[in-house]
Design a protein around this motif. Structure first.
Motif, PDB file in Angstrom:
ATOM      1  N   SER A 360       1.056  10.414   8.181  1.00 50.59           N
ATOM      2  CA  SER A 360       0.599  10.224   6.808  1.00 50.59           C
ATOM      3  C   SER A 360      -0.413  11.284   6.393  1.00 50.59           C
ATOM      4  CB  SER A 360      -0.025   8.836   6.669  1.00 50.59           C
ATOM      5  OG  SER A 360      -1.122   8.687   7.561  1.00 50.59           O
ATOM      6  N   ILE A 387       0.853   2.186  -5.989  1.00 52.57           N
ATOM      7  CA  ILE A 387       1.436   3.306  -5.242  1.00 52.57           C
ATOM      8  C   ILE A 387       2.289   2.718  -4.129  1.00 52.57           C
ATOM      9  CG2 ILE A 387       0.949   5.420  -3.953  1.00 52.57           C
ATOM     10  CD1 ILE A 387      -1.898   5.298  -5.187  1.00 52.57           C
ATOM     11  N   GLY A 389       5.047   3.416  -0.946  1.00 52.50           N
ATOM     12  CA  GLY A 389       5.655   4.360  -0.027  1.00 52.50           C
ATOM     13  C   GLY A 389       6.984   3.854   0.493  1.00 52.50           C
ATOM     14  N   SER A 404       5.135   3.953   5.794  1.00 50.46           N
ATOM     15  CA  SER A 404       5.236   3.990   4.333  1.00 50.46           C
ATOM     16  C   SER A 404       3.942   3.533   3.678  1.00 50.46           C
ATOM     17  CB  SER A 404       6.413   3.131   3.857  1.00 50.46           C
ATOM     18  OG  SER A 404       6.214   1.767   4.190  1.00 50.46           O
ATOM     19  N   ARG A 407       1.220   6.288   4.136  1.00 49.71           N
ATOM     20  CA  ARG A 407       1.390   7.405   3.217  1.00 49.71           C
ATOM     21  C   ARG A 407       0.946   7.037   1.803  1.00 49.71           C
ATOM     22  NH1 ARG A 407       7.061  10.152   5.404  1.00 49.71           N
ATOM     23  NH2 ARG A 407       6.037  11.361   7.037  1.00 49.71           N
ATOM     24  N   ALA A 408       1.238   5.810   1.388  1.00 48.29           N
ATOM     25  CA  ALA A 408       0.756   5.358   0.082  1.00 48.29           C
ATOM     26  C   ALA A 408      -0.765   5.332   0.054  1.00 48.29           C
ATOM     27  CB  ALA A 408       1.333   3.979  -0.239  1.00 48.29           C
ATOM     28  N   ALA A 427      -1.966  -0.076  -3.086  1.00 49.03           N
ATOM     29  CA  ALA A 427      -0.975   0.593  -2.244  1.00 49.03           C
ATOM     30  C   ALA A 427      -0.081  -0.437  -1.570  1.00 49.03           C
ATOM     31  CB  ALA A 427      -1.666   1.455  -1.191  1.00 49.03           C
ATOM     32  N   GLY A 429       3.750  -0.643   1.024  1.00 49.10           N
ATOM     33  CA  GLY A 429       4.809   0.055   1.744  1.00 49.10           C
ATOM     34  C   GLY A 429       6.044  -0.806   1.893  1.00 49.10           C
ATOM     35  N   ARG A 450       9.930   8.941   0.142  1.00 52.84           N
ATOM     36  CA  ARG A 450       9.324   9.197  -1.154  1.00 52.84           C
ATOM     37  C   ARG A 450       8.105   8.286  -1.366  1.00 52.84           C
ATOM     38  NH1 ARG A 450      13.299   5.431  -1.567  1.00 52.84           N
ATOM     39  NH2 ARG A 450      13.112   3.842  -3.163  1.00 52.84           N
ATOM     40  N   VAL A 451       7.325   8.631  -2.380  1.00 48.59           N
ATOM     41  CA  VAL A 451       6.237   7.792  -2.859  1.00 48.59           C
ATOM     42  C   VAL A 451       6.484   7.519  -4.333  1.00 48.59           C
ATOM     43  CG1 VAL A 451       3.753   7.622  -3.245  1.00 48.59           C
ATOM     44  CG2 VAL A 451       4.612   8.760  -1.188  1.00 48.59           C
ATOM     45  N   GLU A 452       6.340   6.260  -4.739  1.00 52.39           N
ATOM     46  CA  GLU A 452       6.563   5.872  -6.136  1.00 52.39           C
ATOM     47  C   GLU A 452       5.281   5.318  -6.735  1.00 52.39           C
ATOM     48  OE1 GLU A 452      11.268   4.603  -5.773  1.00 52.39           O
ATOM     49  OE2 GLU A 452       9.711   3.061  -5.768  1.00 52.39           O
TER      50      GLU A 452
END
Length: 457
Positions: A360, A387, A389, A404, A407-408, A427, A429, A450-452
């Protein structure tokens, strides 16, 4: 609700190990109701396309969309059509005449349930034409009602279809034209294809096909009658239409084509009434609830026959509409940057957010992009941002969930360092549970990593 997808570059998610890291708990308060694929799909499609046609259903001017209004939304407005010609068809036995037609449509549309929309339209029209000796005559058709509805089926994130049903009750004419039974019905379908995923632009293409029974049923003299100056046919009809539009800030240029085959008439399909319409819709208010449309019809199929509506060579069209029941955040104008631009509620990112392989830790190459994202969040005064992940399916479930989420959280921490309030950021995941593409090949796996970002308030 707001959607932003940032695709990480191709790297291997899976790592070997006897024990997967523990998943960090996600509080129930951090979950978002409806945060599934259909929610994201709605953000990419329907939220871009909320303006009514003259039918009161979502669409362009005449062409209807397969999308419904959002549940609880109410739209209403007025549309107008005007043409004046000096060589109108002879309906007076005195040779070519001049004719001027004005028509206006009052409409309302409402969506009581998700994906279900109803409409009601009242159309009035009048034509003034010359007869022998320079005298003018007026033929009017007042209070023609159409009502019906449609239901949206989402075939894919880019394609929706909707069956359409409507009933029309046309008023009898004044004594200048014969009358007959004027209750008729129609059945058809609409399809809408969003090109957003392919072009990164809010382009929508619509196609319609509609069968309709005769709008006037009764004996006809076989000669031209003043009734041809109205949109009523004595034949069974099959209407095919196509239209396209693109959202460019406050303006939505459009182009549509519609042709109505007069079944069992003397006209071929190519000479049956048809028109090409072009123009633009203008949405001046920040919440986009008010819309003004102006355009022009060009007659392309102008065959003349008894019982078939007349098509003028050119006609001015306009429409004013207002829609209620839509949140202001859904249709807000956003500040944008060089690499982060906003199409209504979506960020279009020109670059990728990069992480070190299997971790991450943010790559240094992503800092400038994240700086721009932070700037957009701050200048648009976002109140709540989620956010999310995602990973591909290369590793175990527990590992993917933690990665995930990590990373978020890494993106969240960086945004806080750039001045974004931690109180507005959440955040979450999902690991590999929400793929956007197949995990069977590297191209698909790259899309799934990806991150949304979702704007909640």
């Amino acid at each position: 609700m707001f959607f932003l997808a940032l695709s990480a570059p191709a790297w291997a998610e899976g790592v070997s190990g006897d024990k997967a890291p523990e998943q960090v708990a996600i509080e129930a308060s951090q979950t978002v109701p409806g945060s599934d694929e259909s929610w994201a799909t709605e953000t990419l499609t329907r939220s871009e396309h909320l303006y009514p046609s003259v039918w009161g259903q979502v669409g362009i001017f005449r062409t209807r969309s397969a999308y419904s209004l959002p549940q609880g939304a109410l739209t209403f407005g007025i549309g107008g059509e005007l043409y004046s010609v000096g060589d109108a068809p002879d309906v007076t036995s005195f040779g070519p005449t001049a004719a001027t037609t004005i028509a206006e449509s009052l409409f309302v549309g409402y969506s009581p349930l998700e994906k279900l929309s109803f409409f009601l339209m009242r159309r009035n029209s009048s034509t003034t034409f010359s007869v022998g000796g320079g005298n003018n005559q007026l033929i009017s058709s007042l209070g023609d009602f159409s009502f019906g509805g449609s239901y949206t089926f989402e075939v894919s994130p880019s394609l929706s279809v909707a069956p359409i049903a409507n009933v029309m009750v046309a008023s009898n004419f004044n004594n200048l034209a014969p009358s007959g039974s004027t209750v008729s019905g129609g059945l058809g379908a609409a399809a809408t294809w969003s090109l957003y995923s392919a072009t990164a632009l809010p382009i929508f293409i619509h196609a319609n096909v509609l069968y309709h029974s005769p709008q006037i049923r009764g004996a006809s003299s076989g000669t031209l009658q003043p009734e041809i100056f109205f949109q009523f046919s004595r034949f069974h009809t099959l209407t095919a239409g196509m239209g396209a539009e693109i959202h460019l800030g406050d303006f939505i240029p459009f182009l549509e084509y519609q042709s109505t085959g007069q079944l069992a008439s003397s006209l071929s399909f190519l000479s049956s009434p048809s028109k090409l319409t072009f123009g633009t819709r203008y949405v001046p208010l920040d919440n986009k609830s008010l819309a003004l449309l102006v355009g022009m019809d060009i007659g392309t199929g102008r065959g003349i026959a008894s019982g078939v509506p007349y098509t003028s060579p050119a006609q001015f069209v306009a429409q004013l509409s207002y829609t209620t029941g839509l949140s202001s955040t859904e249709r807000k104008h956003y500040f944008t940057t060089t690499d982060v631009r906003v199409v209504n509620r979506k960020f279009i990112i020109k670059k990728n957010i990069n992480f070190k392989t299997g971790s991450s830790i943010l790559e240094q190459t992503s800092t400038e992009l994240l700086n721009q994202i932070a700037d957009v969040i701050l200048k648009n005064q976002v109140h709540k941002l989620l956010i999310v992940g995602h990973t591909d399916s290369s590793a175990k479930d527990d590992y993917n969930l933690k990665l995930s989420l990590d990373r978020a959280n890494a993106v969240k921490s960086y945004l806080v360092e750039r001045g974004v309030s931690e109180d507005i950021l959440m955040a979450q995941g999902f690991g590999k549970r929400k793929p956007r593409a197949s995990n069977a090949n590297e191209a698909g796996r790259a899309k799934n990593r990806r991150v949304e970002f979702f704007i909640l308030e």
